[in-house]
Design a protein around this motif. Structure first.
Motif, PDB file in Angstrom:
ATOM      1  N   PRO A   8      13.793 -28.319  23.014  1.00  0.00           N
ATOM      2  CA  PRO A   8      14.167 -27.230  22.004  1.00  0.00           C
ATOM      3  C   PRO A   8      14.423 -28.121  20.589  1.00  0.00           C
ATOM      4  O   PRO A   8      14.722 -28.020  20.024  1.00  0.00           O
ATOM      5  N   ASP A  62      17.967 -22.295  23.269  1.00  0.00           N
ATOM      6  CA  ASP A  62      17.405 -22.580  24.014  1.00  0.00           C
ATOM      7  C   ASP A  62      18.950 -23.588  24.383  1.00  0.00           C
ATOM      8  O   ASP A  62      17.932 -24.890  25.034  1.00  0.00           O
ATOM      9  N   ASP A  78       7.870 -26.689  24.400  1.00  0.00           N
ATOM     10  CA  ASP A  78       8.238 -25.650  25.304  1.00  0.00           C
ATOM     11  C   ASP A  78       9.330 -25.802  25.399  1.00  0.00           C
ATOM     12  O   ASP A  78      10.313 -26.641  24.475  1.00  0.00           O
ATOM     13  N   SER A  79       9.732 -24.879  26.228  1.00  0.00           N
ATOM     14  CA  SER A  79      11.515 -24.849  26.877  1.00  0.00           C
ATOM     15  C   SER A  79      11.729 -26.346  26.790  1.00  0.00           C
ATOM     16  O   SER A  79      13.481 -26.543  27.165  1.00  0.00           O
TER      17      SER A  79
END
Length: 266
Positions: free
Chosen positions: A106, A133, A102-103
């Protein structure tokens, strides 16, 4: 010199070996087996004897060298088959479900491994991250990061980064690699620290470098070297994809349903 010589000669005459007593004499039956063993002369094989050995008839009690090689290969195959049969089921205990990144994660780390063999390339660590990101303050920070990264920044994801080709490019990607240290963790730590310094310098608002244009010479040089025509007519940033196909050219659902299957021409 004569005085010294006579003194040494007289001293040597005075030194006498100790008398042989019962403690210095060892009987034969009390000697060790190694001392009592008779040494045999090693038999040397002459050239004629070696030729006679070659002339001996084969008794069909052994196989040829190629047969031994084949047997060794079969033993190796059986060894790995036993591992698959008995050891592979134990790996189920280490099974983990796949969780897509997920973010919050990154970073993409790439490494090389040669199945346990030592190789200089196994120490290298490559760090790839999308600019979108990164925790950047704004568009000025994004532009400054691209300038500071130099040729480490590319508008498209690197081919060996593990990024899907269908993913949106956005503001490009940054790739940092290191292989100068003797441990892989040290190389990864240096690349991570370099990325942190790059982000910190990009967020520094004292000088945004907004008047400096973006240098794309490394991008066009790479496209020109690939010889795929991407350096022509601005295709580096605007490469046509399926998303560029006009939506109004697509047939509607009713038209497709009414058209039916194609008929064959006799």
């Amino acid at each position: 010199m004569r005085v010294v010589y006579h003194a040494l000669a007289s001293a040597s005459k005075q030194v006498r070996p100790p008398p042989a007593t019962s403690s210095h004499i060892r009987s034969f039956h009390a000697s060790s087996a190694m001392l009592a063993r008779r040494t045999k002369m090693e038999e040397k094989i002459t050239a004629s004897d070696a030729l006679e050995l070659l002339d001996d008839e084969f008794d069909d009690d052994d196989t040829a060298s190629s047969g031994h090689v084949m047997l060794r290969q079969h033993r190796q195959i059986l060894h790995y088959l036993r591992l698959i049969e008995h050891e592979m089921p134990k790996l189920v205990a280490f099974r983990k479900p796949f969780v897509p990144p997920d973010s919050s994660t990154p970073l993409i780390v790439r490494s090389l491994d040669y199945a346990g063999e030592e190789h200089p390339a196994t120490l290298k660590r490559v760090l790839v991250v999308a600019v979108d990101d990164l925790p950047l303050a704004g568009q000025h920070a994004v532009h400054k990061l691209k300038l500071l990264a130099g040729p480490r920044w590319t508008p498209n994801p690197p081919t060996d980064a593990g990024v899907s080709r269908d993913k949106e490019w956005g503001n490009g990607y940054v790739k940092i690699s290191c292989e100068d240290f003797p441990k892989p963790a040290m190389n990864l730590k240096w690349a991570s620290d370099a990325l942190d310094r790059l982000v910190a310098a990009a967020n520094d608002a004292s000088d945004t470098f907004s008047k400096l244009p973006l240098d794309l010479r490394h991008v066009y040089a790479k496209a020109r070297k690939a010889k795929k025509g991407e350096h022509l007519r601005g295709r580096v940033f605007h490469r046509p994809t399926i998303r560029d196909f006009p939506a109004e050219w697509l047939p509607s659902g009713r038209a497709v349903a009414s058209s039916g299957p194609p008929t064959s021409i006799a």
